[in-house]
Motif scaffolding. Sequence first.
Motif, PDB file in Angstrom:
ATOM      1  N   ALA A 118      50.169  77.211  15.441  1.00 49.02           N
ATOM      2  CA  ALA A 118      50.190  78.640  15.099  1.00 49.02           C
ATOM      3  C   ALA A 118      48.785  79.222  15.095  1.00 49.02           C
ATOM      4  CB  ALA A 118      50.856  78.841  13.744  1.00 49.02           C
ATOM      5  N   ALA A 119      47.823  78.456  14.622  1.00 50.08           N
ATOM      6  CA  ALA A 119      46.434  78.926  14.602  1.00 50.08           C
ATOM      7  C   ALA A 119      45.897  79.118  16.013  1.00 50.08           C
ATOM      8  CB  ALA A 119      45.556  77.932  13.834  1.00 50.08           C
ATOM      9  N   PHE A 120      46.229  78.205  16.919  1.00 50.25           N
ATOM     10  CA  PHE A 120      45.793  78.340  18.311  1.00 50.25           C
ATOM     11  C   PHE A 120      46.482  79.520  19.004  1.00 50.25           C
ATOM     12  CE2 PHE A 120      44.120  73.934  18.153  1.00 50.25           C
ATOM     13  CZ  PHE A 120      42.911  74.148  18.813  1.00 50.25           C
ATOM     14  N   ALA A 121      47.691  79.852  18.573  1.00 47.20           N
ATOM     15  CA  ALA A 121      48.430  80.959  19.182  1.00 47.20           C
ATOM     16  C   ALA A 121      47.952  82.321  18.693  1.00 47.20           C
ATOM     17  CB  ALA A 121      49.922  80.801  18.913  1.00 47.20           C
ATOM     18  N   ASP A 122      47.310  82.357  17.545  1.00 50.19           N
ATOM     19  CA  ASP A 122      46.809  83.613  16.970  1.00 50.19           C
ATOM     20  C   ASP A 122      45.420  83.898  17.527  1.00 50.19           C
ATOM     21  OD1 ASP A 122      45.765  85.660  15.371  1.00 50.19           O
ATOM     22  OD2 ASP A 122      46.806  84.964  13.582  1.00 50.19           O
ATOM     23  N   ARG A 123      45.302  84.890  18.412  1.00 49.69           N
ATOM     24  CA  ARG A 123      44.027  85.157  19.095  1.00 49.69           C
ATOM     25  C   ARG A 123      42.921  85.522  18.123  1.00 49.69           C
ATOM     26  NH1 ARG A 123      45.366  88.603  24.645  1.00 49.69           N
ATOM     27  NH2 ARG A 123      46.604  86.959  25.680  1.00 49.69           N
ATOM     28  N   ARG A 124      43.241  86.369  17.137  1.00 51.58           N
ATOM     29  CA  ARG A 124      42.209  86.774  16.174  1.00 51.58           C
ATOM     30  C   ARG A 124      41.737  85.582  15.362  1.00 51.58           C
ATOM     31  NH1 ARG A 124      41.540  88.202  10.920  1.00 51.58           N
ATOM     32  NH2 ARG A 124      39.988  89.852  10.498  1.00 51.58           N
ATOM     33  N   ALA A 125      42.682  84.786  14.866  1.00 51.67           N
ATOM     34  CA  ALA A 125      42.308  83.610  14.077  1.00 51.67           C
ATOM     35  C   ALA A 125      41.511  82.630  14.920  1.00 51.67           C
ATOM     36  CB  ALA A 125      43.560  82.935  13.526  1.00 51.67           C
ATOM     37  N   LEU A 126      41.916  82.431  16.163  1.00 53.88           N
ATOM     38  CA  LEU A 126      41.208  81.492  17.035  1.00 53.88           C
ATOM     39  C   LEU A 126      39.791  81.971  17.315  1.00 53.88           C
ATOM     40  CD1 LEU A 126      41.258  78.933  18.727  1.00 53.88           C
ATOM     41  CD2 LEU A 126      42.221  80.269  20.625  1.00 53.88           C
ATOM     42  N   GLY A 127      39.628  83.284  17.532  1.00 52.28           N
ATOM     43  CA  GLY A 127      38.289  83.827  17.777  1.00 52.28           C
ATOM     44  C   GLY A 127      37.370  83.632  16.582  1.00 52.28           C
ATOM     45  N   LEU A 128      37.895  83.867  15.383  1.00 58.94           N
ATOM     46  CA  LEU A 128      37.091  83.676  14.177  1.00 58.94           C
ATOM     47  C   LEU A 128      36.772  82.195  13.953  1.00 58.94           C
ATOM     48  CD1 LEU A 128      38.815  86.228  11.759  1.00 58.94           C
ATOM     49  CD2 LEU A 128      36.511  86.389  12.720  1.00 58.94           C
ATOM     50  N   LEU A 129      37.720  81.315  14.259  1.00 61.58           N
ATOM     51  CA  LEU A 129      37.480  79.887  14.090  1.00 61.58           C
ATOM     52  C   LEU A 129      36.483  79.360  15.121  1.00 61.58           C
ATOM     53  CD1 LEU A 129      41.083  78.679  13.211  1.00 61.58           C
ATOM     54  CD2 LEU A 129      39.083  78.653  11.707  1.00 61.58           C
ATOM     55  N   LEU A 130      36.446  79.974  16.309  1.00 63.12           N
ATOM     56  CA  LEU A 130      35.405  79.631  17.281  1.00 63.12           C
ATOM     57  C   LEU A 130      34.024  79.968  16.712  1.00 63.12           C
ATOM     58  CD1 LEU A 130      37.027  80.840  20.628  1.00 63.12           C
ATOM     59  CD2 LEU A 130      36.421  78.487  20.048  1.00 63.12           C
ATOM     60  N   LEU A 131      33.935  81.146  16.055  1.00 60.71           N
ATOM     61  CA  LEU A 131      32.664  81.547  15.443  1.00 60.71           C
ATOM     62  C   LEU A 131      32.310  80.620  14.285  1.00 60.71           C
ATOM     63  CD1 LEU A 131      30.291  83.475  15.063  1.00 60.71           C
ATOM     64  CD2 LEU A 131      31.817  84.997  13.761  1.00 60.71           C
ATOM     65  N   SER A 132      33.280  80.297  13.446  1.00 61.42           N
ATOM     66  CA  SER A 132      32.999  79.419  12.296  1.00 61.42           C
ATOM     67  C   SER A 132      32.611  78.020  12.765  1.00 61.42           C
ATOM     68  CB  SER A 132      34.212  79.354  11.363  1.00 61.42           C
ATOM     69  OG  SER A 132      35.308  78.716  11.984  1.00 61.42           O
ATOM     70  N   SER A 133      33.193  77.550  13.866  1.00 65.18           N
ATOM     71  CA  SER A 133      32.832  76.222  14.383  1.00 65.18           C
ATOM     72  C   SER A 133      31.391  76.215  14.873  1.00 65.18           C
ATOM     73  CB  SER A 133      33.781  75.809  15.501  1.00 65.18           C
ATOM     74  OG  SER A 133      33.663  76.664  16.626  1.00 65.18           O
ATOM     75  N   ALA A 134      30.953  77.326  15.476  1.00 66.36           N
ATOM     76  CA  ALA A 134      29.556  77.420  15.915  1.00 66.36           C
ATOM     77  C   ALA A 134      28.610  77.416  14.719  1.00 66.36           C
ATOM     78  CB  ALA A 134      29.349  78.686  16.750  1.00 66.36           C
ATOM     79  N   LEU A 135      28.988  78.134  13.655  1.00 63.93           N
ATOM     80  CA  LEU A 135      28.149  78.203  12.466  1.00 63.93           C
ATOM     81  C   LEU A 135      28.055  76.854  11.755  1.00 63.93           C
ATOM     82  CD1 LEU A 135      29.416  81.629  11.082  1.00 63.93           C
ATOM     83  CD2 LEU A 135      27.080  81.144  11.819  1.00 63.93           C
ATOM     84  N   ILE A 136      29.176  76.150  11.646  1.00 60.20           N
ATOM     85  CA  ILE A 136      29.138  74.874  10.930  1.00 60.20           C
ATOM     86  C   ILE A 136      28.403  73.819  11.752  1.00 60.20           C
ATOM     87  CG2 ILE A 136      31.308  73.864  11.783  1.00 60.20           C
ATOM     88  CD1 ILE A 136      29.956  73.826   8.161  1.00 60.20           C
ATOM     89  N   SER A 137      28.454  73.927  13.085  1.00 67.26           N
ATOM     90  CA  SER A 137      27.704  72.976  13.905  1.00 67.26           C
ATOM     91  C   SER A 137      26.205  73.193  13.751  1.00 67.26           C
ATOM     92  CB  SER A 137      28.119  73.084  15.370  1.00 67.26           C
ATOM     93  OG  SER A 137      27.874  74.383  15.889  1.00 67.26           O
ATOM     94  N   VAL A 138      25.767  74.461  13.661  1.00 66.68           N
ATOM     95  CA  VAL A 138      24.362  74.757  13.398  1.00 66.68           C
ATOM     96  C   VAL A 138      23.954  74.183  12.045  1.00 66.68           C
ATOM     97  CG1 VAL A 138      22.709  76.617  12.893  1.00 66.68           C
ATOM     98  CG2 VAL A 138      24.260  76.822  14.843  1.00 66.68           C
ATOM     99  N   ASN A 139      24.821  74.351  11.057  1.00 65.86           N
ATOM    100  CA  ASN A 139      24.548  73.832   9.721  1.00 65.86           C
ATOM    101  C   ASN A 139      24.428  72.314   9.734  1.00 65.86           C
ATOM    102  OD1 ASN A 139      25.793  72.793   6.926  1.00 65.86           O
ATOM    103  ND2 ASN A 139      24.810  74.751   6.560  1.00 65.86           N
TER     104      ASN A 139
END
Length: 300
Positions: free
Chosen positions: A67-88
Amino acid sequence: MTVSDPKTAGGLPYALGAYVIWGVLPLYIVLLNTVDPFHLVAWRVLWTVPICLAALAISGSLGKLTAAFADRRALGLLLLSSALISVNWVTYVAAVQAGHFYAASLGYYINPLVNVLLGTVLLRERLSRLQWLAVAIAACGIAVLAFEARDTLLISLTLAFSFGFYGLVRKRVKVDALPGLSVEVLVLTLPAIAALLIVPAGKEDFGDGWRISLLLVAAGPITGLPLMLFAEAARRMTYSALGFVQFLTPTVVFIQALVLFGEPLKPAQGLCFVLIWIAIAVFCADIVLRGRRAATTAPA
């Protein structure tokens, strides 16, 4: 609800487990000083994937992942959060491997105050006078480092703001903690593989002996377990109570730097820590006072 309520008490063991694991994480990272930071984070991502998928399967939550992968808005935000946590993660690993334990500790002392600022500026939350005082005191501490310890200031601020923005993004995603983490590590899988192929390896890497290989495999549970414990604690505890326990992690890291690793404490760093601790005390005092007022004015 107060800190002593049964519901809060029930979540305390989970919170303590998560923050203690994060606090002793430098002991694990130091054992992998010969591994390149990007490679270590890459293996951390790759070995967390099976942990998350297994936890989803056991809890019957695989449907939430799709369901999370199917939700475009949620997926876009999780792409951003994954980038932030990788920097961290990369910043934290590189800082610990370089022996900058105080800078790493300070970053997570500053983080709750960064969250307050982000909430004020981006979410238009209102600060009390005591909260503004705490922010001002913390800013004085950071200003001291800006003039006297510029070489480590960037590390602390990167850790504080990357995790602060990560929390802000996750706050806006209507996805549970475990499915959200699973999406993050899954979308980071290809960048992790690319890092292993492109970035030159360190003196040691996976496959260079059973010891180093087992340590890198352990990155999966060491990453996934505290995040799952944290999610359960957040579900069971009040925000105020969880905020008190949060300062356990940087305190444990600070003590390790002082006692175990023998990193010299610069005068500017010492003064900055004192100011940050004062700011935290003011911040926590405000939480307690507002909680008491709310309990006093609440209907019976």
